[in-house]
Write an enzyme that holds these catalytic residues in place. Structure first.
Site, short mmCIF file in Angstrom:
data_model
loop_
_atom_site.label_atom_id
_atom_site.label_comp_id
_atom_site.label_asym_id
_atom_site.label_seq_id
_atom_site.Cartn_x
_atom_site.Cartn_y
_atom_site.Cartn_z
N ASP A 1 0.84 -1.19 0.00
CA ASP A 1 0.00 0.00 0.00
C ASP A 1 0.88 1.24 0.00
O ASP A 1 2.11 1.15 0.02
CB ASP A 1 -0.91 0.01 1.23
CG ASP A 1 -2.09 -0.93 1.10
OD1 ASP A 1 -3.03 -0.60 0.36
OD2 ASP A 1 -2.05 -2.02 1.72
N ARG B 1 -14.20 0.71 1.84
CA ARG B 1 -14.37 2.06 1.28
C ARG B 1 -15.47 2.17 0.23
O ARG B 1 -15.76 3.26 -0.23
CB ARG B 1 -13.04 2.53 0.70
CG ARG B 1 -12.54 1.67 -0.45
CD ARG B 1 -11.13 2.01 -0.86
NE ARG B 1 -10.14 1.41 0.02
CZ ARG B 1 -8.84 1.46 -0.17
NH1 ARG B 1 -8.35 2.09 -1.21
NH2 ARG B 1 -8.00 0.88 0.67
N ASP C 1 -6.38 2.13 5.86
CA ASP C 1 -7.46 1.16 5.61
C ASP C 1 -6.99 0.13 4.58
O ASP C 1 -7.37 0.18 3.41
CB ASP C 1 -8.75 1.87 5.17
CG ASP C 1 -8.53 2.83 4.01
OD1 ASP C 1 -7.36 3.11 3.68
OD2 ASP C 1 -9.53 3.29 3.43
N TYR D 1 4.58 0.63 -1.74
CA TYR D 1 4.70 0.61 -3.20
C TYR D 1 6.10 0.96 -3.69
O TYR D 1 6.72 0.20 -4.44
CB TYR D 1 3.70 1.59 -3.83
CG TYR D 1 2.28 1.11 -3.87
CD1 TYR D 1 1.93 -0.12 -4.44
CD2 TYR D 1 1.25 1.91 -3.36
CE1 TYR D 1 0.62 -0.55 -4.47
CE2 TYR D 1 -0.07 1.49 -3.40
CZ TYR D 1 -0.38 0.26 -3.96
OH TYR D 1 -1.68 -0.16 -4.00
N ASP E 1 -7.19 -3.08 2.78
CA ASP E 1 -8.28 -4.05 2.61
C ASP E 1 -7.90 -5.26 1.78
O ASP E 1 -8.75 -6.13 1.56
CB ASP E 1 -9.53 -3.38 2.04
CG ASP E 1 -9.26 -2.47 0.86
OD1 ASP E 1 -8.19 -2.61 0.24
OD2 ASP E 1 -10.10 -1.62 0.57
N ASP E 2 -6.66 -5.38 1.30
CA ASP E 2 -6.30 -6.58 0.54
C ASP E 2 -4.91 -7.07 0.92
O ASP E 2 -3.98 -6.28 1.12
CB ASP E 2 -6.37 -6.30 -0.97
CG ASP E 2 -5.49 -5.12 -1.39
OD1 ASP E 2 -4.30 -5.33 -1.64
OD2 ASP E 2 -6.02 -4.00 -1.48
#
Length: 427
Positions: free
Chosen positions: A109, A406, A115, A219, A117-118
């Site tokens: 991320d 989201r 947040d 990233y 989420d994966d």
């Protein structure tokens, strides 16, 4: 006298105004932003002139967040995240959750993302790869139809602002209990899918699971490492091997989509650097690098599987449907292309298989001006309860479930997937 000036390019009138009873005039000053409504209009028989009532103070004139607060107010969006207490027990859904807490999942991320989420886990097979996409499961905490759910339904999305997010779910859920934090056990929905060496998708399986992310990656650091730059490296060989495999899978998947579907051209994101007070210090261009493409390809594959599952076993859901050209604008687009010496049949704009061929031919010209002008005739992506083609991706159906923290539509699809897993009918 109190006056308001409408924020409209064609109106510069100062309108006489009064305050709503609950507002204190001493809290208002020149240049402050408010929500006001007309209560008198000179075109009405009994009204002598314009008159407005100030219903809400949006933001003081000297607040650095004026651009964001005014934008939220203009679109009638909430200014703050929802508040619903501190207790969030998991509710019994009648689902068996597989224990994957020992499986080395990882997240990639942005550096400031809260947040998450994966999370991903990938294995290399003889004929390709097996990718497991674990997605945070807020519906394990939020019951359908309760107050939190109704509020999320109304908001529909998390709104991302420089320096602050206005979350769809309460922050305790969005940024903590549901977020796939490193070292924390979380309930998830998982899609394990096979990707062949040529990049095509094979079998897939959805199931509920308990997952513990074992690495929180960023990233730029991942991209630098894969490109042989910088000092950062994965903490262990297990994560390093997975990153290499994910990069190879992404390359194969991207090549397959370029040949058989369509691929978005890379466009940069823009990142605002703000200080603690909210002042914008800089705006930076953030290019989409290999790590972003790895996550993007993984999510597109997982969402394609979701669309297939819902279309086959439910018949409805929240699908992203995109017609390349609005039917009423197709003739204008054909005329425009004809003026550029490009002969096109109407079916090439309205039928998915024909459109793929046309799109590849146009992209081969590498004409940015032509691409920009054509957008005037193109349609928006819409949400549909029924499956339909997504021309932008070149897919016959597409349904997202990978961002339920989201996006409310993804929460709806989570509940539908769970009904399929339990063998229940979905109204």
């Amino acid at each position: 006298r109190l006056s308001v000036v409408p924020d409209h390019p064609s109106i510069n009138n100062q309108l006489r105004a009064r305050l709503k009873n609950s507002l204190d005039e001493s809290t208002l000053g020149d240049g402050d932003w408010v929500v006001a409504r007309l209560v008198r209009h000179p075109l009405k028989p009994d009204d002598r002139g314009f008159f407005a009532q100030v219903d809400e103070l949006v933001v003081k004139a000297d607040n650095p967040a004026v651009p964001w607060r005014v934008t939220l107010a203009r679109h009638a969006l909430e200014q703050a995240s929802p508040q619903f207490g501190e207790q969030w027990p998991l509710h019994d859904e009648g689902l068996e959750r597989e224990d994957l807490t020992a499986t080395p999942f990882f997240t990639i991320d942005g550096e400031k993302t809260r947040d998450m989420d994966d999370a991903l886990y990938i294995e290399t097979l003889e004929d390709g790869w097996r990718l497991s996409v674990a997605i945070a499961d807020p519906t394990a905490y939020v019951r359908e139809g309760d107050a939190v759910d109704r509020e999320a339904q109304t908001r529909a999305f998390t709104v991302y602002l420089p320096g602050q997010n206005v979350t769809m779910l309460p922050e305790l859920l969005a940024d903590d209990l549901c977020s796939l934090k490193e070292g924390e056990e979380r309930p998830t929905l998982v899609c394990t899918l096979d990707v062949h060496r040529d990049g095509s998708l094979g079998e897939y399986r959805f199931f509920a699971a308990q997952v513990r992310s074992q690495a929180r990656l960023v990233y730029d650091q991942v991209s630098d490492w894969l490109e042989g730059q910088g000092d950062w490296a994965p903490a262990d060989d297990t994560i390093a091997t997975q990153l290499q495999a994910l990069a190879e899978m992404t390359k194969a998947r991207n090549a397959w989509r370029e040949q058989h579907t369509l691929v978005f051209k890379d466009r940069p994101d823009y990142v605002f650097d703000v200080d603690d007070a909210g002042n914008v210090l800089a705006v930076r261009i953030e290019e989409r690098r290999v790590a972003q493409r790895m996550i993007e390809e993984s999510m597109i594959a997982a969402n394609a599987c979701c669309a297939d599952l819902l279309a086959a076993h439910v018949g409805h859901g929240i699908f992203n449907v995109h017609q390349a050209f609005e039917p009423e604008k197709a003739d204008q687009a054909i005329e425009f292309l004809a003026n550029q010496d490009i002969s096109v049949e109407r079916e090439q704009l309205l039928e998915l298989s024909r459109y793929r061929e046309l799109r590849r031919a146009l992209e081969a010209r590498e004409d940015a001006w032509l691409d920009a002008r054509l957008r005037r005739f193109q349609g928006y992506t819409n949400m549909s309860a029924q499956p339909g083609p997504h021309f932008g991706l070149g897919l016959s159906a597409y349904a997202t479930w990978t961002s339920p923290i989201r996006k409310y539509g993804d929460m709806v699809n989570h509940r539908l997937i769970k009904r399929v897993l339990k063998g229940e009918a979905a109204p």
